[in-house]
Scaffold this motif. Structure first.
Motif, PDB file in Angstrom:
ATOM      1  N   PHE A 100       0.800  -1.125  -0.005  1.00 49.41           N
ATOM      2  CA  PHE A 100      -0.066  -0.108  -0.036  1.00 49.41           C
ATOM      3  C   PHE A 100       1.066   1.223  -0.163  1.00 49.41           C
ATOM      4  CE2 PHE A 100      -3.916  -2.201   2.156  1.00 49.41           C
ATOM      5  CZ  PHE A 100      -4.361  -2.530   1.057  1.00 49.41           C
ATOM      6  N   GLU A 101       1.949   1.127   0.810  1.00 49.87           N
ATOM      7  CA  GLU A 101       2.933   2.484   0.946  1.00 49.87           C
ATOM      8  C   GLU A 101       3.559   2.792  -0.437  1.00 49.87           C
ATOM      9  OE1 GLU A 101       5.299   1.663   4.050  1.00 49.87           O
ATOM     10  OE2 GLU A 101       4.149   2.243   5.487  1.00 49.87           O
ATOM     11  N   ARG A 102       3.878   1.415  -1.316  1.00 52.55           N
ATOM     12  CA  ARG A 102       4.550   1.625  -2.676  1.00 52.55           C
ATOM     13  C   ARG A 102       3.444   2.023  -3.759  1.00 52.55           C
ATOM     14  NH1 ARG A 102       6.509  -3.613  -3.595  1.00 52.55           N
ATOM     15  NH2 ARG A 102       4.467  -4.158  -4.623  1.00 52.55           N
ATOM     16  N   ASP A 103       2.334   1.141  -3.749  1.00 50.51           N
ATOM     17  CA  ASP A 103       1.283   1.190  -5.009  1.00 50.51           C
ATOM     18  C   ASP A 103       0.245   1.973  -4.620  1.00 50.51           C
ATOM     19  OD1 ASP A 103       3.502  -0.255  -6.114  1.00 50.51           O
ATOM     20  OD2 ASP A 103       2.298  -2.026  -5.614  1.00 50.51           O
ATOM     21  N   GLY A 104      -0.093   2.328  -3.494  1.00 49.69           N
ATOM     22  CA  GLY A 104      -1.245   2.961  -3.101  1.00 49.69           C
ATOM     23  C   GLY A 104      -2.463   1.863  -2.510  1.00 49.69           C
ATOM     24  N   ILE A 105      -3.405   2.690  -1.965  1.00 51.91           N
ATOM     25  CA  ILE A 105      -4.468   1.874  -1.360  1.00 51.91           C
ATOM     26  C   ILE A 105      -5.405   1.089  -2.299  1.00 51.91           C
ATOM     27  CG2 ILE A 105      -6.495   1.793   0.326  1.00 51.91           C
ATOM     28  CD1 ILE A 105      -3.910   2.289   1.668  1.00 51.91           C
ATOM     29  N   ASP A 106      -6.043   0.149  -2.225  1.00 61.37           N
ATOM     30  CA  ASP A 106      -6.830  -0.528  -2.831  1.00 61.37           C
ATOM     31  C   ASP A 106      -8.179   0.552  -3.329  1.00 61.37           C
ATOM     32  OD1 ASP A 106      -9.314  -2.049  -4.168  1.00 61.37           O
ATOM     33  OD2 ASP A 106      -8.274  -3.866  -2.973  1.00 61.37           O
ATOM     34  N   GLU A 107      -8.016   0.550  -4.696  1.00 58.37           N
ATOM     35  CA  GLU A 107      -9.115   1.543  -5.442  1.00 58.37           C
ATOM     36  C   GLU A 107     -10.525   1.683  -4.693  1.00 58.37           C
ATOM     37  OE1 GLU A 107     -10.499  -0.843  -9.389  1.00 58.37           O
ATOM     38  OE2 GLU A 107      -9.093   1.112  -9.560  1.00 58.37           O
ATOM     39  N   LEU A 108     -10.836   0.479  -4.189  1.00 59.45           N
ATOM     40  CA  LEU A 108     -12.158   0.499  -3.557  1.00 59.45           C
ATOM     41  C   LEU A 108     -12.417   1.285  -2.206  1.00 59.45           C
ATOM     42  CD1 LEU A 108     -12.998  -3.556  -3.421  1.00 59.45           C
ATOM     43  CD2 LEU A 108     -14.015  -1.890  -4.951  1.00 59.45           C
ATOM     44  N   TYR A 109     -11.114   1.538  -1.760  1.00 57.66           N
ATOM     45  CA  TYR A 109     -11.366   1.981  -0.364  1.00 57.66           C
ATOM     46  C   TYR A 109     -10.522   3.748  -0.522  1.00 57.66           C
ATOM     47  CZ  TYR A 109     -13.053  -2.332   0.963  1.00 57.66           C
ATOM     48  OH  TYR A 109     -13.961  -3.428   1.114  1.00 57.66           O
ATOM     49  N   ALA A 110      -9.701   3.577  -1.537  1.00 57.24           N
ATOM     50  CA  ALA A 110      -8.531   4.821  -1.562  1.00 57.24           C
ATOM     51  C   ALA A 110      -8.993   6.328  -1.267  1.00 57.24           C
ATOM     52  CB  ALA A 110      -7.851   4.505  -3.009  1.00 57.24           C
ATOM     53  N   ASP A 111     -10.292   6.334  -1.700  1.00 55.36           N
ATOM     54  CA  ASP A 111     -10.918   7.876  -1.575  1.00 55.36           C
ATOM     55  C   ASP A 111     -11.229   8.381  -0.323  1.00 55.36           C
ATOM     56  OD1 ASP A 111     -11.011   7.982  -4.272  1.00 55.36           O
ATOM     57  OD2 ASP A 111     -12.941   7.738  -4.792  1.00 55.36           O
ATOM     58  N   ASN A 112     -11.379   7.456   0.666  1.00 52.00           N
ATOM     59  CA  ASN A 112     -11.831   7.710   2.033  1.00 52.00           C
ATOM     60  C   ASN A 112     -11.374   6.698   2.907  1.00 52.00           C
ATOM     61  OD1 ASN A 112     -12.650   9.271   4.110  1.00 52.00           O
ATOM     62  ND2 ASN A 112     -15.008   8.697   3.788  1.00 52.00           N
ATOM     63  N   CYS A 113     -10.422   6.726   3.298  1.00 54.72           N
ATOM     64  CA  CYS A 113     -10.064   5.432   4.208  1.00 54.72           C
ATOM     65  C   CYS A 113      -8.685   6.032   5.246  1.00 54.72           C
ATOM     66  CB  CYS A 113      -9.431   4.341   3.593  1.00 54.72           C
ATOM     67  SG  CYS A 113      -8.049   4.398   2.520  1.00 54.72           S
ATOM     68  N   ASP A 114      -8.549   5.306   6.234  1.00 48.27           N
ATOM     69  CA  ASP A 114      -7.267   5.322   7.048  1.00 48.27           C
ATOM     70  C   ASP A 114      -6.764   3.892   7.188  1.00 48.27           C
ATOM     71  OD1 ASP A 114      -7.548   7.757   7.706  1.00 48.27           O
ATOM     72  OD2 ASP A 114      -8.584   7.381   9.649  1.00 48.27           O
ATOM     73  N   ASN A 115      -5.413   3.638   6.767  1.00 48.14           N
ATOM     74  CA  ASN A 115      -4.871   2.432   6.749  1.00 48.14           C
ATOM     75  C   ASN A 115      -3.752   2.438   7.866  1.00 48.14           C
ATOM     76  OD1 ASN A 115      -3.769  -0.029   5.727  1.00 48.14           O
ATOM     77  ND2 ASN A 115      -1.742   1.095   5.323  1.00 48.14           N
ATOM     78  N   ILE A 116      -3.861   1.162   8.779  1.00 47.36           N
ATOM     79  CA  ILE A 116      -3.031   1.026   9.923  1.00 47.36           C
ATOM     80  C   ILE A 116      -2.351  -0.426   9.596  1.00 47.36           C
ATOM     81  CG2 ILE A 116      -4.130   2.462  11.681  1.00 47.36           C
ATOM     82  CD1 ILE A 116      -5.248   0.148  13.103  1.00 47.36           C
ATOM     83  N   ARG A 117      -1.127  -0.548  10.136  1.00 45.30           N
ATOM     84  CA  ARG A 117      -0.597  -1.938   9.983  1.00 45.30           C
ATOM     85  C   ARG A 117      -0.956  -2.755  11.341  1.00 45.30           C
ATOM     86  NH1 ARG A 117       5.886  -3.710  10.311  1.00 45.30           N
ATOM     87  NH2 ARG A 117       5.463  -5.795  10.887  1.00 45.30           N
ATOM     88  N   ARG A 118      -1.394  -3.967  11.383  1.00 44.59           N
ATOM     89  CA  ARG A 118      -1.733  -4.821  12.624  1.00 44.59           C
ATOM     90  C   ARG A 118      -0.383  -5.423  13.079  1.00 44.59           C
ATOM     91  NH1 ARG A 118      -2.952  -6.074  16.904  1.00 44.59           N
ATOM     92  NH2 ARG A 118      -3.827  -8.248  17.515  1.00 44.59           N
ATOM     93  N   GLN A 119      -0.236  -5.311  14.340  1.00 42.91           N
ATOM     94  CA  GLN A 119       0.808  -5.715  14.826  1.00 42.91           C
ATOM     95  C   GLN A 119       0.257  -7.127  15.651  1.00 42.91           C
ATOM     96  OE1 GLN A 119       3.979  -4.703  14.952  1.00 42.91           O
ATOM     97  NE2 GLN A 119       3.207  -2.703  13.697  1.00 42.91           N
TER      98      GLN A 119
END
Length: 495
Positions: A100-119
Motif C-alpha cells: 500500500f505504501e508503494r502502490d497506493g491503497i486498494d481503489e475500492l477504499y482509496a478515496d476515504n480511508c485510514d490504513n494502519i498496520r496490524r501488530q
C-alpha cells in the motif's frame, strides 16, 4: 410552612443528540478466532454536522502478512433508500502494508480511508472519528459496519454487522419536574381604596348628598354591600384615614382631618349592621404633603415654571420627623405662597382638592372550602375567593399541563403573584410548553427551595449547561428532593 413536592414527567420535542456505547463483535466465519470489537460508539451533533466516534479493538484480530481487513461504517435510512458510507478503516498485514505504501491503497477504499498496520498477537486499539453533513433522514437511521474480512475486495463476500439505530435522545423526554404544594393557610385579606368626600368649608359633618359624595361613597358601600351579602365573607375591620390639604393653619387642618375621618366612620357604623369591633378608630394626617410632592413630580415646567424650587421645599419638609413637620409646615406653605404666588394659586385650584381624601382599608376573611366539590364550585363562580392552596387542590383534579390545568395555575398567579410556590408551579407549566424565557422570569420569584432548584437544573440540562445543572441538583438534593432521574439525564446526554 408545609412544603410538599410533586414529581411530574413531561415529554416534548428537541433536536438530535445521541450518546451510546455498546460492544459488537465481528467474527470471520472462516477463521473463528479472528475478531474485532466495536466499542464506545457515540454520535454527537452540531447545527450542521453529525460526528461519529468509536473504538475498534483489534486485540484478537489476526491479519496474514499479505492480506488486509477493511471495516466501513455505513449510515442507512430506515427504508433503505438513502445511505452514506463513512471513512473505511483498513487493517493491513506487514507485507500488504508495504504494498500500500508503494502502490497506493486498494481503489475500492482509496478515496476515504485510514490504513494502519496490524501488530499481530499484541493489544491494539484504533480510535475512529468521522463527520458528515447533517441530514434530516439521519433521524432513526441504522448504523452498520461493513466488514471485508477476506481482504480480497469482493463486495459480494462482505458482511454487515448492526451497530446502532440513531434514535434521538431528547433532553425534554428525560427530565423530571417537581411541583410544590402551596401553604394551606388562608390568611386574612385586605382591600384598600380612596374616596374623595367633600365637606362644607371648615365643617366635618358627613353629608351624603353634598356635591359628588353619593358617587364617592359608593366606592366604599358597593364593596361592603357585596361582602355583607356573601355568606363566605366575614368583615373584620373597617379603618378610615383622613387627609387634609396644606392650606390653612396646621393645627386647624389636624382638627378637620381627624373629625372628618371620625364622621365618615360613624356614618358607616350607622348604615351597616356589623359588630362594633369592626370599626377601627379613625386616623388622620393633618396635611397631605406626600400627595403634593407626588403631584409636583408628574408636572412639567411649562405647567409649573418653578417646579424644582417648589419640589425642593416640599421634599425638605418631608425629610423631617413628624414633630418638626407639625411645627414648620405653615412656614413652608407660606414661603411657597409668597415666592411663587401664581404657581401656588394653580396648585390650590388644580392639586389641593385631590389631596383632601378619605382612605379606607377593609380587612376580611373568606371561609375555608373544605371539600374538593366546594373548591370546584367556587372556582367556576368566584375563583378570587379561593386560597392558593384551594386553587392547587382544583388543579390536582386535572391532567397536568393540559389547557384546563394551566389555566388554574395562571389564575393562581393572578391572585397570588408574590407566592413562591405559585410562581414555581407556573414556571413548570412554562417548561412543559418549552418556554424557557417565561420559566426563568417566574423562577426569579420562586425562591430557592428544592423544587425551584430542580426547575433551574432542568433549564440548564436542556441548554446543555450540565455543570450548572449538577450544582442546582446538588442544592435540590440537600433540601430533600430525589433528583436521580435528572442526574441520569445528564449522564445520558454527556456519554
Amino acid at each position: 410552612m408545609r412544603k410538599n413536592l410533586f414529581i411530574t414527567a413531561i415529554i416534548l420535542f428537541a433536536g438530535i443528540q445521541v450518546g451510546w456505547a455498546q460492544t459488537i463483535t465481528l467474527t470471520d466465519e472462516k477463521n473463528g478466532d479472528t475478531q474485532v470489537s466495536v466499542q464506545n460508539f457515540q454520535v454527537t451533533t452540531t447545527d450542521q454536522r453529525t460526528i461519529f466516534t468509536m473504538d475498534f479493538i483489534l486485540d484478537q484480530l489476526d491479519v496474514p502478512s499479505n492480506r488486509y481487513r477493511a471495516f466501513t461504517p455505513i449510515i442507512r435510512s430506515r427504508n433503505g433508500e438513502q445511505e452514506t458510507r463513512l471513512k473505511t478503516l483498513i487493517v493491513s498485514g506487514r507485507r500488504q502494508n508495504i504494498v500500500f505504501e508503494r502502490d497506493g491503497i486498494d481503489e475500492l477504499y482509496a478515496d476515504n480511508c485510514d490504513n494502519i498496520r496490524r501488530q499481530n498477537d499484541t493489544p491494539q486499539t484504533y480510535s475512529y472519528t468521522d463527520a458528515i453533513d447533517r441530514e434530516a433522514w439521519h433521524k432513526n437511521a441504522d448504523v452498520v459496519v461493513e466488514a471485508d474480512l477476506c481482504g480480497c475486495g469482493d463486495k459480494m463476500k462482505n458482511q454487515e454487522y448492526p451497530i446502532a439505530t440513531l434514535k434521538e435522545i431528547n433532553p425534554w423526554e428525560l427530565i423530571e419536574l417537581a411541583n410544590q404544594e402551596p401553604n394551606p393557610e388562608k390568611p386574612m385579606r385586605e382591600l384598600h381604596g380612596s374616596a374623595y368626600i367633600t365637606f362644607v368649608v371648615d365643617r366635618w359633618e358627613m353629608k351624603p348628598d353634598y356635591m359628588d359624595n353619593r358617587r364617592e361613597l359608593r366606592k366604599i358601600t358597593d364593596t361592603l354591600d357585596i361582602m355583607v351579602a356573601d355568606k363566605n365573607i366575614t368583615v373584620n375591620t373597617i379603618k378610615i384615614h383622613g387627609w387634609a390639604s396644606p392650606e390653612s393653619p396646621y393645627n386647624h387642618n389636624h382638627m378637620l382631618a381627624t373629625n372628618r375621618a371620625k364622621s365618615l366612620t360613624e356614618w358607616l357604623r350607622k348604615n351597616y349592621n356589623l359588630p362594633a369591633t369592626a370599626f377601627a378608630p379613625a386616623e388622620a394626617t393633618p396635611e397631605n404633603w406626600i400627595g403634593l410632592r407626588e403631584a409636583i413630580e408628574k408636572m412639567g415646567t411649562d405647567e409649573l415654571p418653578h417646579k424644582d424650587d417648589i419640589y425642593n421645599d416640599v421634599r425638605s419638609l418631608l425629610l423631617k420627623d413628624s414633630i418638626v413637620i407639625a411645627r414648620t409646615a405653615d412656614a413652608t406653605e407660606a414661603n411657597i405662597k409668597r415666592r411663587f404666588p401664581q404657581e401656588y394659586q394653580y396648585l390650590l385650584k388644580n392639586v389641593y382638592p385631590g389631596l383632601r381624601r378619605s382612605d379606607y382599608e377593609i380587612t376580611f376573611n373568606i371561609r375555608q372550602f373544605n371539600t374538593i366539590e366546594e373548591c370546584l364550585d367556587i372556582y367556576r363562580t368566584k375563583p378570587h375567593q379561593l386560597s392558593k392552596h384551594e386553587l392547587w387542590r382544583v388543579a390536582q383534579t386535572m391532567q397536568p399541563f393540559t389547557d384546563e390545568y394551566n389555566r388554574v395555575m395562571q389564575t393562581s398567579l393572578n391572585y397570588y403573584p408574590d407566592d413562591e410556590a405559585v410562581n414555581l408551579n407556573l414556571a413548570n407549566v412554562a417548561l412543559s410548553q418549552h418556554d424557557i424565557l417565561k420559566a426563568q422570569t417566574l423562577l426569579e420569584r420562586a425562591g430557592n427551595g428544592a423544587a425551584a432548584e430542580n426547575a433551574r437544573a432542568v433549564i440548564d440540562i436542556v441548554n446543555g449547561k450540565y455543570e450548572d445543572a449538577a450544582r442546582h441538583l446538588d442544592n435540590a438534593e440537600r433540601l430533600g428532593l430525589n433528583v436521580s432521574r435528572n442526574r441520569e439525564a445528564i449522564k445520558l446526554l454527556t456519554q
